[in-house]
Design a protein around this motif. Structure first.
Motif, PDB file in Angstrom:
ATOM      1  N   UNK A  12      20.158  65.013  18.054  1.00 13.94           N
ATOM      2  CA  UNK A  12      20.277  63.974  19.395  1.00 13.94           C
ATOM      3  C   UNK A  12      19.067  63.051  19.191  1.00 13.94           C
ATOM      4  N   UNK A  13      19.520  61.938  19.553  1.00 14.87           N
ATOM      5  CA  UNK A  13      18.289  60.883  18.830  1.00 14.87           C
ATOM      6  C   UNK A  13      18.261  59.944  20.296  1.00 14.87           C
ATOM      7  N   UNK A  14      17.694  59.120  19.778  1.00 14.90           N
ATOM      8  CA  UNK A  14      16.711  58.321  21.457  1.00 14.90           C
ATOM      9  C   UNK A  14      17.860  56.727  20.797  1.00 14.90           C
ATOM     10  N   UNK A  15      18.982  56.753  22.294  1.00 13.01           N
ATOM     11  CA  UNK A  15      20.372  55.752  21.422  1.00 13.01           C
ATOM     12  C   UNK A  15      19.522  54.012  21.727  1.00 13.01           C
ATOM     13  N   UNK A  16      18.282  54.026  22.393  1.00 15.83           N
ATOM     14  CA  UNK A  16      17.531  52.927  22.998  1.00 15.83           C
ATOM     15  C   UNK A  16      16.778  52.533  21.514  1.00 15.83           C
ATOM     16  N   UNK A  17      15.955  53.545  20.614  1.00 16.79           N
ATOM     17  CA  UNK A  17      15.781  53.197  19.160  1.00 16.79           C
ATOM     18  C   UNK A  17      15.942  52.366  18.115  1.00 16.79           C
ATOM     19  N   UNK A  18      15.794  51.419  17.601  1.00 20.88           N
ATOM     20  CA  UNK A  18      15.875  50.713  16.790  1.00 20.88           C
ATOM     21  C   UNK A  18      15.865  52.117  15.187  1.00 20.88           C
ATOM     22  N   UNK A 113       4.880  54.727  18.177  1.00 22.77           N
ATOM     23  CA  UNK A 113       4.826  53.349  17.349  1.00 22.77           C
ATOM     24  C   UNK A 113       5.992  53.092  17.806  1.00 22.77           C
ATOM     25  N   UNK A 114       7.477  53.909  17.489  1.00 24.87           N
ATOM     26  CA  UNK A 114       8.286  53.511  16.612  1.00 24.87           C
ATOM     27  C   UNK A 114       9.059  52.273  17.424  1.00 24.87           C
ATOM     28  N   UNK A 115       8.718  52.587  18.517  1.00 22.80           N
ATOM     29  CA  UNK A 115       9.132  50.837  19.893  1.00 22.80           C
ATOM     30  C   UNK A 115       8.431  49.684  19.081  1.00 22.80           C
ATOM     31  N   UNK A 116       7.254  50.131  19.154  1.00 27.25           N
ATOM     32  CA  UNK A 116       6.438  48.460  18.481  1.00 27.25           C
ATOM     33  C   UNK A 116       6.988  48.144  16.945  1.00 27.25           C
ATOM     34  N   UNK A 117       7.217  49.537  16.173  1.00 28.01           N
ATOM     35  CA  UNK A 117       7.186  48.684  14.809  1.00 28.01           C
ATOM     36  C   UNK A 117       8.712  48.463  14.241  1.00 28.01           C
ATOM     37  N   UNK A 118      10.042  48.889  15.696  1.00 29.25           N
ATOM     38  CA  UNK A 118      11.429  48.183  14.944  1.00 29.25           C
ATOM     39  C   UNK A 118      12.618  48.302  16.261  1.00 29.25           C
ATOM     40  N   UNK A 120      13.650  48.087  20.036  1.00 32.93           N
ATOM     41  CA  UNK A 120      14.460  48.504  20.956  1.00 32.93           C
ATOM     42  C   UNK A 120      16.066  47.900  20.945  1.00 32.93           C
ATOM     43  N   UNK A 121      16.980  48.464  21.778  1.00 31.93           N
ATOM     44  CA  UNK A 121      18.166  48.015  22.269  1.00 31.93           C
ATOM     45  C   UNK A 121      18.076  48.071  23.697  1.00 31.93           C
ATOM     46  N   UNK A 122      18.853  46.935  24.082  1.00 30.43           N
ATOM     47  CA  UNK A 122      18.786  46.359  25.183  1.00 30.43           C
ATOM     48  C   UNK A 122      19.998  47.527  26.716  1.00 30.43           C
ATOM     49  N   UNK A 123      21.034  48.367  25.706  1.00 32.59           N
ATOM     50  CA  UNK A 123      21.174  48.925  25.934  1.00 32.59           C
ATOM     51  C   UNK A 123      21.393  50.395  25.075  1.00 32.59           C
ATOM     52  N   UNK A 124      21.714  51.704  25.691  1.00 37.23           N
ATOM     53  CA  UNK A 124      21.810  52.816  24.660  1.00 37.23           C
ATOM     54  C   UNK A 124      23.123  52.994  24.142  1.00 37.23           C
ATOM     55  N   UNK A 125      22.598  53.381  22.682  1.00 35.42           N
ATOM     56  CA  UNK A 125      24.411  52.877  22.203  1.00 35.42           C
ATOM     57  C   UNK A 125      25.310  54.405  22.890  1.00 35.42           C
ATOM     58  N   UNK A 126      26.366  53.643  22.873  1.00 35.73           N
ATOM     59  CA  UNK A 126      27.641  54.875  23.172  1.00 35.73           C
ATOM     60  C   UNK A 126      28.702  54.756  22.678  1.00 35.73           C
ATOM     61  N   UNK A 128      31.960  53.585  23.112  1.00 37.03           N
ATOM     62  CA  UNK A 128      32.713  53.020  22.593  1.00 37.03           C
ATOM     63  C   UNK A 128      32.174  51.462  22.615  1.00 37.03           C
ATOM     64  N   UNK A 129      30.716  51.465  22.182  1.00 32.06           N
ATOM     65  CA  UNK A 129      30.409  50.058  22.033  1.00 32.06           C
ATOM     66  C   UNK A 129      30.946  49.607  20.323  1.00 32.06           C
ATOM     67  N   UNK A 130      31.054  48.816  20.413  1.00 31.56           N
ATOM     68  CA  UNK A 130      31.417  47.957  19.862  1.00 31.56           C
ATOM     69  C   UNK A 130      30.306  48.444  18.075  1.00 31.56           C
ATOM     70  N   UNK A 131      29.685  48.385  18.149  1.00 28.17           N
ATOM     71  CA  UNK A 131      28.817  48.685  16.751  1.00 28.17           C
ATOM     72  C   UNK A 131      28.599  50.445  16.377  1.00 28.17           C
ATOM     73  N   UNK A 132      29.464  50.965  16.668  1.00 29.75           N
ATOM     74  CA  UNK A 132      30.009  52.035  16.445  1.00 29.75           C
ATOM     75  C   UNK A 132      31.367  52.469  15.455  1.00 29.75           C
ATOM     76  N   UNK A 133      31.471  52.474  14.464  1.00 28.18           N
ATOM     77  CA  UNK A 133      32.624  52.557  13.590  1.00 28.18           C
ATOM     78  C   UNK A 133      33.084  53.826  13.914  1.00 28.18           C
ATOM     79  N   UNK A 134      34.290  53.927  13.821  1.00 29.93           N
ATOM     80  CA  UNK A 134      35.548  54.950  13.341  1.00 29.93           C
ATOM     81  C   UNK A 134      34.983  56.594  12.598  1.00 29.93           C
ATOM     82  N   UNK A 135      33.873  56.242  11.466  1.00 32.64           N
ATOM     83  CA  UNK A 135      33.199  57.681  11.185  1.00 32.64           C
ATOM     84  C   UNK A 135      32.461  58.230  11.747  1.00 32.64           C
TER      85      UNK A 135
END
Length: 142
Positions: A12-18, A113-118, A120-126, A128-135
């Motif tokens: 489980x990971x933070x879905x808004x953290x780059x 410091x992760x948000x400052x350094x890397x 954040x995303x506007x929305x949580x990774x889902x 059905x997101x276009x950013x999620x490939x088949x794998x």
């Protein structure tokens, strides 16, 4: 929960953290056995797993590795994940020899410091997101 999340370790990971989302392609490549499943801390499946393991549904301080009823957090999650990835990454589990208080101090510094350094995303990774490939789509909890 369902048999899919009971049978396989779940990261489980933070879905808004780059940083967190950006680590997924690497984790997919390194998990040669394809046994790890992934989910966001913010998703319904993620919050149910957190609750089942005795963590608050709003837990967002660190990545969590869940195996059955056991949740590994902070540096223990990193050590466990290294072990689950197998050789050569399992060698990193030697970090468990370092006192947990020291390991967690380093983990918390990066987490804080992760948000400052890397960023954040506007929305949580889902799933059905276009950013999620088949794998990833096949291994990402809904």
């Amino acid at each position: 929960m369902n048999s899919e999340t009971d049978a396989a370790p779940v990261v489980l990971f933070d879905g808004v953290c780059n940083l967190c989302v950006g680590s997924l392609p690497w984790l997919l490549r390194m998990d040669r056995s394809d046994r790890l499943r992934f989910g966001t801390l913010q998703s319904e499946a993620g919050t149910e797993l957190l609750e089942r393991c005795g963590l608050p549904r709003t837990y967002d301080r660190s990545m969590v590795v869940v195996e059955g009823e056991t949740a590994y957090t902070e540096s223990d999650a990193v050590v466990r994940l290294a072990w689950l990835l197998g050789f050569p990454w399992a060698l990193g589990s030697v970090a468990a020899l370092v006192p947990e208080s020291i390991r967690d101090r380093g983990y918390r510094w990066v987490a804080r410091n992760r948000y400052e350094w890397f960023g954040t995303r506007e929305a949580c990774l889902a799933p059905d997101s276009d950013l999620v490939d088949g794998d990833l789509r096949d291994r990402l909890l809904g």
